[in-house]
Design a protein around this motif. Structure first.
Motif, short mmCIF file in Angstrom:
data_model
loop_
_atom_site.label_atom_id
_atom_site.label_comp_id
_atom_site.label_asym_id
_atom_site.label_seq_id
_atom_site.Cartn_x
_atom_site.Cartn_y
_atom_site.Cartn_z
N UNK A 47 0.85 -1.12 -0.04
CA UNK A 47 0.00 -0.01 0.07
C UNK A 47 0.77 1.38 -0.03
N UNK A 48 0.35 2.18 -0.58
CA UNK A 48 1.21 3.64 -0.48
C UNK A 48 1.17 4.14 0.89
N UNK A 49 2.23 4.65 1.27
CA UNK A 49 2.27 5.65 2.59
C UNK A 49 1.13 6.78 2.68
N UNK A 50 0.65 6.82 3.95
CA UNK A 50 -0.21 8.13 3.99
C UNK A 50 -0.06 8.54 5.32
N UNK A 51 -0.11 9.76 5.66
CA UNK A 51 0.02 10.21 7.00
C UNK A 51 -0.45 12.02 7.04
N UNK A 52 -0.98 12.17 7.95
CA UNK A 52 -1.41 13.57 8.27
C UNK A 52 -0.18 14.42 8.26
N UNK A 53 -0.39 15.40 7.52
CA UNK A 53 0.93 16.31 7.51
C UNK A 53 1.34 16.98 9.00
N UNK A 54 0.37 17.33 9.75
CA UNK A 54 0.73 17.76 10.88
C UNK A 54 1.38 16.68 11.84
N UNK A 55 1.08 15.50 11.77
CA UNK A 55 1.76 14.49 12.70
C UNK A 55 3.12 14.24 12.24
N UNK A 56 3.41 14.18 10.90
CA UNK A 56 4.46 13.93 10.53
C UNK A 56 5.59 15.34 10.74
N UNK A 57 5.20 16.19 10.58
CA UNK A 57 5.79 17.55 10.50
C UNK A 57 6.11 17.71 12.01
N UNK A 58 5.36 17.46 13.03
CA UNK A 58 5.54 17.41 14.83
C UNK A 58 6.65 16.47 14.96
#
Length: 514
Positions: free
Chosen positions: A361-372
Motif C-alpha cells: 500500500x502507498x504510505x499516507x499520514x497527516x501532515x501535522x503529525x509527520x511535521x511534529x
C-alpha cells in the motif's frame, strides 16, 4: 449656474439623453494640490449649464497628457464601450482630454460620429465639430495644449541634462537608496543608503552567493513576499507618503536590482553609469556592495538548470521536496480536501509510474503529525548546535579595479581615435587624464591580490534560536534544506513508520532511525 445644487448633478444613468461622464486628469498628484477639487467643481458646473448630470467619473491621476485617451486606465474603458451607456463627456478643459492634437481630435470626432455630447468648462454649450468655427477653436485649444506639453518636455529634458552633468540624480531612487533634501520639496542634497531596504537586498545577495545552485531570484522573491517585505514599487510609494498596493516581489525585478550597476552607488543614465570628466563612473554614495561582489552576482545569477532535490519550493508544507516514499522512493505529495486535513501521500502508482508499480500500500499520514515528529527529532539532534554560515568574501578587488580602470582608459583612447580630443586644450586634458590612469594602474598592479571566495563563520546563534525565529512553515523548511534533512515514510504495516536523516548530496539516501 446660480441657485443650482452641484451635489444634485450626480445621479445614476436614467436615459434622459444628457447622462454625462466626468473626465479628470492630472500628471502629478501631490498632497498640496487642489486641482482635483477645482476640476470637479468645473465639471459639475459645466454639466449643469447644459442641463445634464454626471453618472460617473473617469479620474486618471498620475497620467501624462501625452497618453492616448483610448488607453488611459479610467477613461479608456468608457471610450471602448466597456463600461455601459453614456451620452457624452464633460472635462474641465480641452487639455484634460489630452495634450496631443491628434488624440484630442480623435476623441472629439468619436463623440460627434456617435452623436454624443462633448463639453468643456469655458465653452458655451457642447462642442459642435460639424461647425467650422467650433472645429477650428477646438483644434486651436488642442494645439495650445500640445505646445505647452512640448515646452514642459523641453524644460524637463534640459533640467535633466544639467542635473546629470552636475553629478546629481533626478527621478526615482534605486531600491536600497534614498534621497536626502535639506528643504522639504527642494532639490536633492545627497544620496544615502536606506537603512532597511539596503539590509534586505544585501541579505538577498549574501544568500544567493552562499548557495547559487539552490537559492535563486525566484525563491528569494517568494521568500520576501511571504515575509511581508514591501516590493520595490510599494517601498517607493511608502517612502513618498502613498499607500502600499500589496504588490508581490517579482523575480525579474529582483534580478535587475541585483545586477544593476546602480547598486554600486553610481549615477545611472539609460541603465549605464554616467562618466565624469576624468573618464570614471560618477559615484553618488557608497554602494550596496563593491565591484567584486557585483561580478560574483553576475556569475551566480546566470540561468541554469537546478536539481529538484534541495530547490527552494514555495508550497506552505514543511516536508514537501524533503519526504520520500519508503516503497518506491519517489517524492511524497500533499493531498488536501474539504473534509480531511492535509496529508503526505505517495501518488506515483496512481499516476502510472513504472517505478511505483509495486508501491502497495502507498504510505499516507497527516501532515501535522509527520511535521511534529520530524521537528522533535531535528531539534533533539541539532537544536543545541551552533550555526555557521557560508558567506562571500569579496577579497580586496584588485583584479576588478584593474579591469575597470583599463576599461575607462580604453574608452578614452577610443574617443581620442574618433577625433574628440584634437583641439590643443583637449589634447592636453587627454594626456593628463591618460597619464593619471596609467599611473594608478601601475600602482594597482603592484598591490597583492586577495582572491574572492566563500568563507565559513559563526553566526552566534543555535539551531533552536533560528528555528524559533522562523516566521512561517516555509522558513523552517529552508532550515531543514540547509541541513540536508530527508524523510522516508513507510505504510502503517511496516516495522518502522518513518526514517529521517541528513544527506550531503542528492545522490545519497537518508539514514538513521528516529
Amino acid at each position: 449656474m446660480r441657485g443650482t445644487d452641484l451635489n444634485m448633478i450626480e445621479r445614476p444613468y436614467d436615459g434622459c439623453g444628457k447622462c454625462l461622464l466626468g473626465v479628470r486628469r492630472l500628471s502629478r498628484m501631490k498632497l498640496a494640490t487642489s486641482s482635483p477639487e477645482r476640476q470637479r467643481e468645473d465639471v459639475l458646473t459645466t454639466a449643469a449649464s447644459v442641463g445634464g448630470h454626471i453618472i460617473g467619473w473617469a479620474d486618471d491621476w498620475e497620467v501624462s497628457g501625452a497618453t492616448d485617451p483610448m488607453t488611459r486606465p479610467k477613461l479608456g474603458p468608457w471610450l471602448r464601450d466597456e463600461r455601459g451607456p453614456y451620452d457624452g463627456l464633460v472635462a474641465a478643459a480641452v487639455d484634460r482630454l489630452g495634450r496631443n492634437v491628434v488624440d484630442c481630435l480623435n476623441t472629439g470626432y468619436k463623440m460627434r460620429d456617435e452623436g454624443k455630447l462633448l463639453v468643456t468648462y469655458g465653452h458655451d454649450g457642447p462642442w459642435d465639430l460639424n461647425d467650422q468655427v467650433d472645429e477650428n477653436r477646438f483644434t486651436m485649444e488642442a494645439w495650445g495644449a500640445q505646445m505647452e506639453l512640448r515646452a514642459i518636455q523641453r524644460r524637463n529634458r534640459n533640467a535633466t541634462e544639467k542635473t546629470r552633468a552636475a553629478g546629481r540624480p533626478k527621478g526615482k531612487p534605486s531600491y536600497g537608496f534614498q534621497y536626502v533634501r535639506t528643504v522639504m520639496g527642494g532639490k536633492i542634497d545627497h544620496v544615502v543608503l536606506h537603512p532597511h531596504a539596503s539590509t534586505v537586498i544585501r541579505r538577498v545577495a549574501r544568500r544567493i552567493l552562499a548557495d547559487p545552485e539552490i537559492v535563486t531570484a525566484s525563491s528569494e522573491a517568494a521568500r520576501l513576499s511571504r515575509s511581508g517585505e514591501l516590493s520595490p514599487a510599494d517601498h517607493l510609494a511608502v517612502m513618498y507618503g502613498k499607500p502600499a498596493g500589496g504588490r508581490p516581489w517579482q523575480p525579474t525585478s529582483l534580478k535587475n536590482i541585483l545586477l544593476s550597476e546602480a547598486a554600486l552607488g553610481y549615477l545611472m543614465h539609460q541603465n549605464k553609469p554616467v562618466i565624469d570628466r576624468d573618464g570614471n563612473p560618477m559615484r553618488l554614495c557608497e554602494g550596496l556592495w563593491d565591484r567584486p561582489t557585483h561580478e560574483a552576482l553576475k556569475k551566480a545569477l546566470v540561468p541554469r538548470r537546478t536539481p529538484w532535490i534541495g530547490r527552494r519550493a514555495n508550497r506552505p508544507y514543511m516536508l514537501t521536496e524533503l519526504a520520500l516514499c519508503g516503497q518506491c522512493h519517489n517524492r511524497l505529495y500533499t493531498q488536501t480536501s474539504r473534509d480531511e486535513p492535509p496529508r503526505y501521500v505517495c501518488t506515483a502508482r496512481n499516476k502510472g509510474w513504472l517505478s511505483a508499480k509495486e508501491c502497495r500500500p502507498a504510505p499516507l499520514i497527516q501532515a501535522r503529525l509527520l511535521d511534529a515528529c520530524v521537528e522533535e527529532w531535528f531539534l533533539q539532534r541539532f537544536g543545541d548546535g551552533m550555526i555557521f554560515e557560508t558567506v562571500y568574501d569579496q577579497g580586496n578587488g584588485v583584479a576588478e579595479r584593474v579591469a575597470e580602470l583599463k576599461a575607462s582608459r580604453e574608452r578614452l583612447r577610443a574617443d581620442r581615435e574618433a577625433g574628440l580630443y584634437d583641439a590643443p586644450d583637449d589634447a592636453v586634458w587627454f594626456r593628463e587624464r591618460y597619464a593619471a590612469m596609467g599611473q594608478r594602474l601601475a600602482e594597482l598592479e603592484l598591490e597583492p591580490e586577495r582572491s574572492p571566495g566563500m568563507v565559513r563563520r559563526a553566526t552566534g546563534e543555535t539551531v533552536q534560536d533560528r528555528w524559533d525565529k522562523a516566521l512561517d512553515v516555509q522558513a523552517r523548511k529552508e532550515i531543514l534544506m540547509d541541513f540536508g534533512v530527508r524523510v522516508i515514510l513507510y505504510p502503517n504495516s511496516a516495522p518502522v513508520r518513518w526514517v529521517a536523516g541528513v544527506v550531503h548530496g542528492p545522490e545519497r539516501d537518508p539514514a538513521g532511525v528516529a
